[in-house]
Design a protein around this motif. Structure first.
Motif, short mmCIF file in Angstrom:
data_model
loop_
_atom_site.label_atom_id
_atom_site.label_comp_id
_atom_site.label_asym_id
_atom_site.label_seq_id
_atom_site.Cartn_x
_atom_site.Cartn_y
_atom_site.Cartn_z
N SER A 191 -3.82 -26.07 -15.61
CA SER A 191 -2.92 -27.19 -15.34
C SER A 191 -2.01 -27.45 -16.54
CB SER A 191 -3.69 -28.43 -14.87
OG SER A 191 -4.07 -29.23 -15.94
N ASP A 192 -2.53 -27.24 -17.76
CA ASP A 192 -1.67 -27.32 -18.95
C ASP A 192 -0.56 -26.28 -18.84
OD1 ASP A 192 -3.22 -29.28 -20.13
OD2 ASP A 192 -3.82 -28.09 -21.87
N PHE A 193 -0.95 -25.06 -18.50
CA PHE A 193 0.01 -23.95 -18.41
C PHE A 193 1.08 -24.26 -17.37
CE2 PHE A 193 1.62 -19.77 -17.22
CZ PHE A 193 1.75 -19.15 -18.45
N GLU A 194 0.63 -24.74 -16.20
CA GLU A 194 1.59 -25.07 -15.14
C GLU A 194 2.52 -26.19 -15.56
OE1 GLU A 194 -1.08 -25.62 -11.81
OE2 GLU A 194 -1.64 -23.50 -12.00
N SER A 195 2.00 -27.17 -16.31
CA SER A 195 2.87 -28.26 -16.77
C SER A 195 3.91 -27.69 -17.73
CB SER A 195 2.05 -29.39 -17.41
OG SER A 195 1.74 -29.11 -18.75
N GLY A 196 3.53 -26.68 -18.49
CA GLY A 196 4.48 -26.03 -19.40
C GLY A 196 5.59 -25.33 -18.62
N ILE A 197 5.21 -24.60 -17.58
CA ILE A 197 6.20 -23.93 -16.74
C ILE A 197 7.16 -24.96 -16.13
CG2 ILE A 197 6.52 -22.55 -14.62
CD1 ILE A 197 5.27 -20.83 -16.76
N MET A 198 6.60 -26.06 -15.61
CA MET A 198 7.44 -27.11 -15.01
C MET A 198 8.35 -27.77 -16.04
SD MET A 198 5.09 -29.19 -12.26
CE MET A 198 3.94 -29.82 -13.48
N SER A 199 7.91 -27.76 -17.29
CA SER A 199 8.69 -28.40 -18.36
C SER A 199 9.68 -27.43 -19.01
CB SER A 199 7.75 -28.97 -19.43
OG SER A 199 6.82 -29.86 -18.85
N GLY A 200 9.72 -26.20 -18.53
CA GLY A 200 10.68 -25.23 -19.05
C GLY A 200 10.21 -24.47 -20.28
N VAL A 201 8.90 -24.45 -20.52
CA VAL A 201 8.38 -23.70 -21.66
C VAL A 201 8.44 -22.20 -21.34
CG1 VAL A 201 6.28 -23.17 -22.99
CG2 VAL A 201 6.84 -25.54 -22.40
#
Length: 172
Positions: free
Chosen positions: A132-142
């Protein structure tokens, strides 16, 4: 890009929980750039910890770094014994020695109950937290590590550049 979701109690945070300045790092425990940023961030927290809330989110680039995900899960397992930051620091301080067996040595070194740790690292919810951390990163443009967000906005600078931002915002 802005941070999604925003910082919450499920995040690992240190410093001042009520600070006006919130820094989020998306990091990979095996990434050499994250390793280089680590002592800078450590210094930054030593100097400005009372004025900053620092949050770490997992962003293991597993295809490039085979131990990034196991290390993230190990840190989450340490968190179950209240020692997330001790494990986080121990991993970065020994980044060159990283492998799965070494993670158990670190668990022992930081004073975890190792048999508890061995049970905990197999828990599905730890993988879910990393995912979920990783997915939040993807959603945040990381798109690489380390990636920083300051007060919810993507910061396009290095850990050293963060010092400048904090100095400008610091209340003396």
């Amino acid at each position: 890009m802005s941070l999604k979701p925003s910082v919450s109690i499920t995040d690992h945070a240190q410093g001042n929980d009520n600070a006006d300045l919130v820094i989020v790092e998306y990091g990979d425990y095996q990434c050499p750039y994250c390793g280089a940023a680590y002592p800078v961030l450590k210094e930054l927290m030593k100097e400005f910890g009372s004025q900053v809330k620092f949050v770490f989110r997992n962003f293991p680039l597993s295809e490039m770094h085979q131990y990034a995900r196991p290390a993230a899960i190990a840190a989450e397992a340490a968190n179950l014994q209240g020692k997330f930051w001790e494990m986080h620091d121990a991993i970065y301080e020994n980044q060159g020695s990283l492998n799965e067996i070494f993670l158990f040595e670190l668990a022992e070194k930081i004073g975890l109950n190792v048999s508890q740790f061995k049970t905990d690292i197999q828990k599905a919810e730890l993988e879910d937290k990393v995912d979920s951390d990783f997915e939040s990163g993807i959603m945040s443009g990381v798109n690489g590590t380390p990636s920083f967000f300051v007060n919810g906005n993507k910061f396009n600078g290095s850990a050293m550049d963060l010092f400048q931002v904090i100095r400008e915002n610091a209340v003396n």
